[in-house]
Design an enzyme around this catalytic site. Sequence first.
Site, mmCIF file in Angstrom:
data_model
loop_
_atom_site.group_PDB
_atom_site.id
_atom_site.type_symbol
_atom_site.label_atom_id
_atom_site.label_comp_id
_atom_site.label_asym_id
_atom_site.label_seq_id
_atom_site.Cartn_x
_atom_site.Cartn_y
_atom_site.Cartn_z
ATOM 1 N N ARG A 251 -12.298 -15.699 0.294
ATOM 2 C CA ARG A 251 -13.118 -14.492 0.158
ATOM 3 C C ARG A 251 -14.594 -14.851 0.327
ATOM 4 N NH1 ARG A 251 -15.980 -10.786 -0.942
ATOM 5 N NH2 ARG A 251 -15.806 -9.144 -2.506
ATOM 6 N N ARG B 256 -7.930 -12.001 -6.755
ATOM 7 C CA ARG B 256 -8.944 -12.839 -7.409
ATOM 8 C C ARG B 256 -8.418 -13.778 -8.485
ATOM 9 N NH1 ARG B 256 -12.702 -7.751 -8.355
ATOM 10 N NH2 ARG B 256 -10.575 -6.953 -8.357
ATOM 11 N N ASP C 123 -6.693 -3.027 2.751
ATOM 12 C CA ASP C 123 -6.987 -2.100 1.671
ATOM 13 C C ASP C 123 -6.663 -0.690 2.136
ATOM 14 O OD1 ASP C 123 -8.480 -2.209 -1.125
ATOM 15 O OD2 ASP C 123 -9.007 -0.333 -0.141
ATOM 16 N N ARG D 113 -0.807 -6.729 -5.415
ATOM 17 C CA ARG D 113 -2.073 -7.474 -5.412
ATOM 18 C C ARG D 113 -1.843 -8.985 -5.600
ATOM 19 N NH1 ARG D 113 -7.099 -4.507 -6.629
ATOM 20 N NH2 ARG D 113 -6.786 -2.587 -5.481
ATOM 21 N N TYR E 298 -10.823 9.275 -2.991
ATOM 22 C CA TYR E 298 -12.002 8.441 -2.710
ATOM 23 C C TYR E 298 -12.890 9.090 -1.657
ATOM 24 C CZ TYR E 298 -9.660 4.776 -5.355
ATOM 25 O OH TYR E 298 -9.056 4.064 -6.358
HETATM 26 O O1 CP3 Z 1 -1.121 -6.092 -2.814
HETATM 27 C C1 CP3 Z 1 -1.760 -6.898 -2.083
HETATM 28 O O2 CP3 Z 1 -1.879 -8.112 -2.355
HETATM 29 C C2 CP3 Z 1 -2.306 -6.385 -0.755
HETATM 30 C C3 CP3 Z 1 -3.694 -6.080 -0.743
HETATM 31 C C4 CP3 Z 1 -4.217 -4.783 -1.350
HETATM 32 C C5 CP3 Z 1 -5.546 -4.663 -1.813
HETATM 33 N N1 CP3 Z 1 -5.763 -3.361 -2.161
HETATM 34 C C6 CP3 Z 1 -6.538 -5.747 -1.861
HETATM 35 C C7 CP3 Z 1 -7.774 -5.596 -2.642
HETATM 36 C C8 CP3 Z 1 -3.600 -3.537 -1.499
HETATM 37 C C9 CP3 Z 1 -2.170 -3.117 -1.216
HETATM 38 C C10 CP3 Z 1 -4.604 -2.639 -2.013
HETATM 39 C C11 CP3 Z 1 -4.357 -1.202 -2.262
HETATM 40 C C12 CP3 Z 1 -5.377 -0.389 -2.914
HETATM 41 N N2 CP3 Z 1 -6.746 -0.434 -2.737
HETATM 42 C C13 CP3 Z 1 -5.096 0.679 -3.787
HETATM 43 C C14 CP3 Z 1 -3.711 1.153 -4.173
HETATM 44 C C15 CP3 Z 1 -3.040 0.241 -5.130
HETATM 45 C C16 CP3 Z 1 -3.638 0.221 -6.498
HETATM 46 O O3 CP3 Z 1 -4.040 -0.872 -6.928
HETATM 47 O O4 CP3 Z 1 -3.669 1.275 -7.148
HETATM 48 C C17 CP3 Z 1 -6.324 1.239 -4.185
HETATM 49 C C18 CP3 Z 1 -6.510 2.409 -5.134
HETATM 50 C C19 CP3 Z 1 -7.354 0.531 -3.501
HETATM 51 C C20 CP3 Z 1 -8.824 0.809 -3.534
HETATM 52 C C21 CP3 Z 1 -9.595 -0.333 -4.034
HETATM 53 N N3 CP3 Z 1 -9.709 -1.558 -3.387
HETATM 54 C C22 CP3 Z 1 -10.373 -0.406 -5.211
HETATM 55 C C23 CP3 Z 1 -10.492 0.716 -6.216
HETATM 56 C C24 CP3 Z 1 -10.934 -1.675 -5.258
HETATM 57 C C25 CP3 Z 1 -11.931 -2.197 -6.260
HETATM 58 C C26 CP3 Z 1 -11.266 -2.539 -7.555
HETATM 59 C C27 CP3 Z 1 -10.975 -4.002 -7.599
HETATM 60 O O5 CP3 Z 1 -9.836 -4.371 -7.931
HETATM 61 O O6 CP3 Z 1 -11.916 -4.770 -7.349
HETATM 62 C C28 CP3 Z 1 -10.492 -2.414 -4.123
HETATM 63 C C29 CP3 Z 1 -10.817 -3.798 -3.779
HETATM 64 C C30 CP3 Z 1 -9.681 -4.742 -3.498
HETATM 65 N N4 CP3 Z 1 -8.587 -4.474 -2.733
HETATM 66 C C31 CP3 Z 1 -9.596 -6.104 -3.922
HETATM 67 C C32 CP3 Z 1 -8.405 -6.623 -3.404
HETATM 68 C C33 CP3 Z 1 -7.885 -8.033 -3.532
HETATM 69 C C34 CP3 Z 1 -10.643 -6.841 -4.752
HETATM 70 C C35 CP3 Z 1 -11.857 -7.016 -3.914
HETATM 71 C C36 CP3 Z 1 -12.442 -8.419 -3.915
HETATM 72 O O7 CP3 Z 1 -11.755 -9.418 -3.589
HETATM 73 O O8 CP3 Z 1 -13.627 -8.512 -4.212
#
Ligand code: CP3
Length: 345
Positions: A39, A30, A76, A26, A151
């Site tokens: 974003r 943010r 994602d 990640r 999910y």
């Molecule tokens: O690693 C990176 O920088 C690449 C981008 C990436 C994101 N999500 C961006 C993201 C990757 C590899 C993921 C994987 C992901 N997404 C997983 C597996 C890894 C982990 O963290 O366990 C999972 C379970 C998800 C599902 C997901 N996406 C959830 C549950 C959420 C909401 C929770 C949160 O952190 O807000 C997201 C949103 C998400 N994916 C964000 C980002 C940067 C935040 C959203 C935003 O910018 O508003």
Amino acid sequence: MAREGRKLLAVIEGESVFPPPIWIMRQAGRYLPEYRATRAEAGGFLDLCYNPRLATEVTLQPIRRYGFDAAILFSDILVMPDALGQPVRFAEGEGPLLDPIRLDEVGRLDPSRIDAHLAPVFEAVASIRAKLPAETTLLGFCGAPWTVATYMIAGRGTPDQGPARRAALSDPEGFQRLMDLLVEASVRYLARQIEAGADAVQIFDSWAGVLDDLEFGRWVVEPNRRIVEGLRALKPEARVIGFPKGAGAMLEDYVSRTGVDAVGLDWTVPLSYARDRLQPRTAVQGNLDPLRVILGGRPMEEGIDRILAELGQGRLIFNLGHGITPDADPETVGRLVERVRAARR
Ligand code: CP3
């Protein structure tokens, strides 16, 4: 050394490199003000994922700031159900929302939709590669079938993945059909990312840690193994990092049965176990507790130094044990990178 001097790829391909290459799960997120600005420009989160220009921009932001050894495609894991025909939305501050799917509806999902629906993702991969420094490894990724299914079945994140565990235990045949479909779709998706320019791919099995050993074998090991095998059949040069978060004592079995080139470790994996049982078989990636980065100072330094001391003799990719959180201070992240890069044996 691997092609173009890509250090992280070299470790995946079998070399030990010290100081180890570093990236952070990640890393585009943010905690970075420049991410929050892009974003906001994109509108919704999925609009950002499906906009090749903006996805390229946020992927490159942490590379510019910190010079990480790898960039990870910004996307994602939930673009997969979205592409298959189960629409996903991200409500502000709520995380992902989907209309839950029943196992008798799986026949409606269509893996052939991936190529068209995810074309902007492949376009982003190619555009990122074109802009990335030659020595930076580019990682693609997908969610593992089990984690994506949690999910799809619950329709949202849940504390214990209860809905998916119930479905798998009470209707294993129906659940197998969903896994088969996700395996096929993931192979196709990852192969396209490699064609577009990804050097290696990571399979995120973030919820691997909630299953007993029988279910872990069926729904984590077996689908991950089939993805590795299927991908190598299409792309013999494919390099794969597996990340079965929470797998604990089942990690050794996961590594030997899936054949991954590297394994991601969460922060609860003892370093002595990683060194003695995992590193002889595969490269390891991890595993600093993200909270140590939030605190910085002594907690962070002690965590970094232990990982380097225990795992630095073998094949190591430095990372956190899970994604960096929005409350991280970008300057502390800079100090983390400096400390790893300044390390001497
Ligand atoms: O690693 C990176 O920088 C690449 C981008 C990436 C994101 N999500 C961006 C993201 C990757 C590899 C993921 C994987 C992901 N997404 C997983 C597996 C890894 C982990 O963290 O366990 C999972 C379970 C998800 C599902 C997901 N996406 C959830 C549950 C959420 C909401 C929770 C949160 O952190 O807000 C997201 C949103 C998400 N994916 C964000 C980002 C940067 C935040 C959203 C935003 O910018 O508003």
